[in-house]
Scaffold this motif. Structure first.
Motif, PDB file in Angstrom:
ATOM      1  N   ARG A 113       0.830  -1.217   0.000  1.00 55.96           N
ATOM      2  CA  ARG A 113       0.000   0.000   0.000  1.00 55.96           C
ATOM      3  C   ARG A 113       0.857   1.256   0.000  1.00 55.96           C
ATOM      4  NH1 ARG A 113      -4.651  -1.952   4.234  1.00 55.96           N
ATOM      5  NH2 ARG A 113      -5.821  -3.193   2.745  1.00 55.96           N
ATOM      6  N   ARG A 114       1.934   1.224   0.749  1.00 58.28           N
ATOM      7  CA  ARG A 114       2.842   2.376   0.792  1.00 58.28           C
ATOM      8  C   ARG A 114       3.416   2.650  -0.601  1.00 58.28           C
ATOM      9  NH1 ARG A 114       6.761   1.590   5.295  1.00 58.28           N
ATOM     10  NH2 ARG A 114       5.053   2.421   6.522  1.00 58.28           N
ATOM     11  N   ARG A 115       3.818   1.589  -1.312  1.00 61.72           N
ATOM     12  CA  ARG A 115       4.360   1.763  -2.670  1.00 61.72           C
ATOM     13  C   ARG A 115       3.290   2.310  -3.612  1.00 61.72           C
ATOM     14  NH1 ARG A 115       6.573  -3.226  -1.372  1.00 61.72           N
ATOM     15  NH2 ARG A 115       5.042  -4.319  -2.661  1.00 61.72           N
ATOM     16  N   GLU A 116       2.063   1.802  -3.487  1.00 61.49           N
ATOM     17  CA  GLU A 116       0.976   2.264  -4.355  1.00 61.49           C
ATOM     18  C   GLU A 116       0.658   3.729  -4.108  1.00 61.49           C
ATOM     19  OE1 GLU A 116      -0.727   0.539  -6.927  1.00 61.49           O
ATOM     20  OE2 GLU A 116       1.079  -0.628  -6.622  1.00 61.49           O
ATOM     21  N   VAL A 117       0.582   4.141  -2.854  1.00 57.56           N
ATOM     22  CA  VAL A 117       0.303   5.547  -2.534  1.00 57.56           C
ATOM     23  C   VAL A 117       1.425   6.426  -3.064  1.00 57.56           C
ATOM     24  CG1 VAL A 117       0.088   7.223  -0.648  1.00 57.56           C
ATOM     25  CG2 VAL A 117      -1.206   5.075  -0.570  1.00 57.56           C
ATOM     26  N   THR A 118       2.659   5.998  -2.906  1.00 59.19           N
ATOM     27  CA  THR A 118       3.799   6.761  -3.426  1.00 59.19           C
ATOM     28  C   THR A 118       3.694   6.937  -4.928  1.00 59.19           C
ATOM     29  OG1 THR A 118       5.211   6.001  -1.633  1.00 59.19           O
ATOM     30  CG2 THR A 118       6.316   6.800  -3.610  1.00 59.19           C
ATOM     31  N   THR A 119       3.324   5.886  -5.634  1.00 58.05           N
ATOM     32  CA  THR A 119       3.167   5.958  -7.089  1.00 58.05           C
ATOM     33  C   THR A 119       2.098   6.965  -7.470  1.00 58.05           C
ATOM     34  OG1 THR A 119       3.894   3.672  -7.344  1.00 58.05           O
ATOM     35  CG2 THR A 119       2.626   4.609  -9.157  1.00 58.05           C
ATOM     36  N   VAL A 120       0.969   6.922  -6.770  1.00 57.77           N
ATOM     37  CA  VAL A 120      -0.130   7.855  -7.061  1.00 57.77           C
ATOM     38  C   VAL A 120       0.303   9.295  -6.777  1.00 57.77           C
ATOM     39  CG1 VAL A 120      -2.440   8.594  -6.345  1.00 57.77           C
ATOM     40  CG2 VAL A 120      -1.961   6.171  -6.749  1.00 57.77           C
ATOM     41  N   LEU A 121       0.952   9.517  -5.645  1.00 59.65           N
ATOM     42  CA  LEU A 121       1.384  10.872  -5.291  1.00 59.65           C
ATOM     43  C   LEU A 121       2.367  11.434  -6.312  1.00 59.65           C
ATOM     44  CD1 LEU A 121       1.824  10.530  -1.430  1.00 59.65           C
ATOM     45  CD2 LEU A 121      -0.011  11.721  -2.659  1.00 59.65           C
ATOM     46  N   THR A 155       2.297  10.983  -9.409  1.00 58.21           N
ATOM     47  CA  THR A 155       1.604  11.357 -10.645  1.00 58.21           C
ATOM     48  C   THR A 155       0.742  12.608 -10.485  1.00 58.21           C
ATOM     49  OG1 THR A 155      -0.336   9.989 -10.203  1.00 58.21           O
ATOM     50  CG2 THR A 155       1.510   8.935 -11.356  1.00 58.21           C
ATOM     51  N   MET A 156       0.555  13.065  -9.251  1.00 60.36           N
ATOM     52  CA  MET A 156      -0.317  14.220  -9.019  1.00 60.36           C
ATOM     53  C   MET A 156       0.387  15.525  -9.382  1.00 60.36           C
ATOM     54  SD  MET A 156      -2.113  13.189  -5.377  1.00 60.36           S
ATOM     55  CE  MET A 156      -3.099  14.685  -5.286  1.00 60.36           C
ATOM     56  N   PRO A 157      -0.361  16.454  -9.990  1.00 58.48           N
ATOM     57  CA  PRO A 157       0.211  17.778 -10.262  1.00 58.48           C
ATOM     58  C   PRO A 157       0.562  18.492  -8.951  1.00 58.48           C
ATOM     59  CG  PRO A 157      -1.842  17.452 -11.459  1.00 58.48           C
ATOM     60  CD  PRO A 157      -1.706  16.308 -10.507  1.00 58.48           C
ATOM     61  N   THR A 158       1.535  19.364  -9.011  1.00 56.46           N
ATOM     62  CA  THR A 158       2.015  20.068  -7.825  1.00 56.46           C
ATOM     63  C   THR A 158       0.895  20.795  -7.087  1.00 56.46           C
ATOM     64  OG1 THR A 158       4.181  20.347  -8.856  1.00 56.46           O
ATOM     65  CG2 THR A 158       3.674  21.798  -7.015  1.00 56.46           C
ATOM     66  N   ALA A 159       0.008  21.456  -7.800  1.00 58.74           N
ATOM     67  CA  ALA A 159      -1.084  22.194  -7.140  1.00 58.74           C
ATOM     68  C   ALA A 159      -1.975  21.257  -6.328  1.00 58.74           C
ATOM     69  CB  ALA A 159      -1.917  22.944  -8.176  1.00 58.74           C
ATOM     70  N   GLN A 160      -2.219  20.073  -6.848  1.00 60.35           N
ATOM     71  CA  GLN A 160      -3.035  19.108  -6.102  1.00 60.35           C
ATOM     72  C   GLN A 160      -2.283  18.578  -4.875  1.00 60.35           C
ATOM     73  OE1 GLN A 160      -4.266  16.096  -8.891  1.00 60.35           O
ATOM     74  NE2 GLN A 160      -6.005  17.315  -9.623  1.00 60.35           N
ATOM     75  N   LEU A 161      -0.991  18.386  -5.013  1.00 60.48           N
ATOM     76  CA  LEU A 161      -0.197  17.944  -3.866  1.00 60.48           C
ATOM     77  C   LEU A 161      -0.199  18.996  -2.760  1.00 60.48           C
ATOM     78  CD1 LEU A 161       2.896  16.211  -5.492  1.00 60.48           C
ATOM     79  CD2 LEU A 161       1.180  15.154  -4.019  1.00 60.48           C
ATOM     80  N   VAL A 162      -0.050  20.267  -3.142  1.00 62.64           N
ATOM     81  CA  VAL A 162      -0.070  21.360  -2.161  1.00 62.64           C
ATOM     82  C   VAL A 162      -1.418  21.384  -1.450  1.00 62.64           C
ATOM     83  CG1 VAL A 162      -0.023  23.876  -1.904  1.00 62.64           C
ATOM     84  CG2 VAL A 162       1.702  22.727  -3.309  1.00 62.64           C
ATOM     85  N   ALA A 163      -2.507  21.255  -2.202  1.00 61.71           N
ATOM     86  CA  ALA A 163      -3.845  21.239  -1.605  1.00 61.71           C
ATOM     87  C   ALA A 163      -4.010  20.049  -0.658  1.00 61.71           C
ATOM     88  CB  ALA A 163      -4.907  21.212  -2.700  1.00 61.71           C
TER      89      ALA A 163
END
Length: 117
Positions: free
Chosen positions: A69-77, A79-87
């Motif tokens: 699960r940790r690897r999967e979440v890392t993979t998803v994160l 791929t997220m655009p920077t603005a979405q990560l900041v939010a």
């Protein structure tokens, strides 16, 4: 389980210290893990008075799932655009405050006693 996994054969005293918890509480936690078939206690290889803790296959399976699960979440994160990560970070940073607020206002649930029916 993470601490037991990391320190295979750890004893209750060392585990209590690592978790900053009382030995009696850690012992009860280990009782539950053992009853659930995730942990086994065995005689220490270095001391006749101590007990060593080890994860058994089902406990190891749970740590494997956690790692997956940790690897999967890392993979998803990644791929997220920077603005979405900041939010996301902003919302996660607000979570402890919201949890404290909820805990302070939520009514306590009482478990029905065995004597009331």
């Amino acid at each position: 389980m993470v601490m037991i996994e990391a320190c295979e054969g750890v004893n209750l005293t060392a585990l209590s210290e690592a978790l900053s918890s009382r030995p009696s509480g850690v012992s009860r936690l280990c009782d539950g893990l053992e009853a659930a078939g995730l942990l086994e206690r065995g005689a220490s290889t270095t001391s006749g008075r101590e007990v060593e803790l080890r994860l058994i296959a089902s406990g190891q399976s749970l740590t494997d799932i956690r790692d997956f699960r940790r690897r999967e979440v890392t993979t998803v994160l990644r791929t997220m655009p920077t603005a979405q990560l900041v939010a996301l970070i902003e919302r996660l940073e607000a979570l402890p405050s919201a949890a404290r607020s909820h805990t302070n206002t939520a009514p306590l649930k009482q478990e029905p006693s065995a004597n009331t029916a």
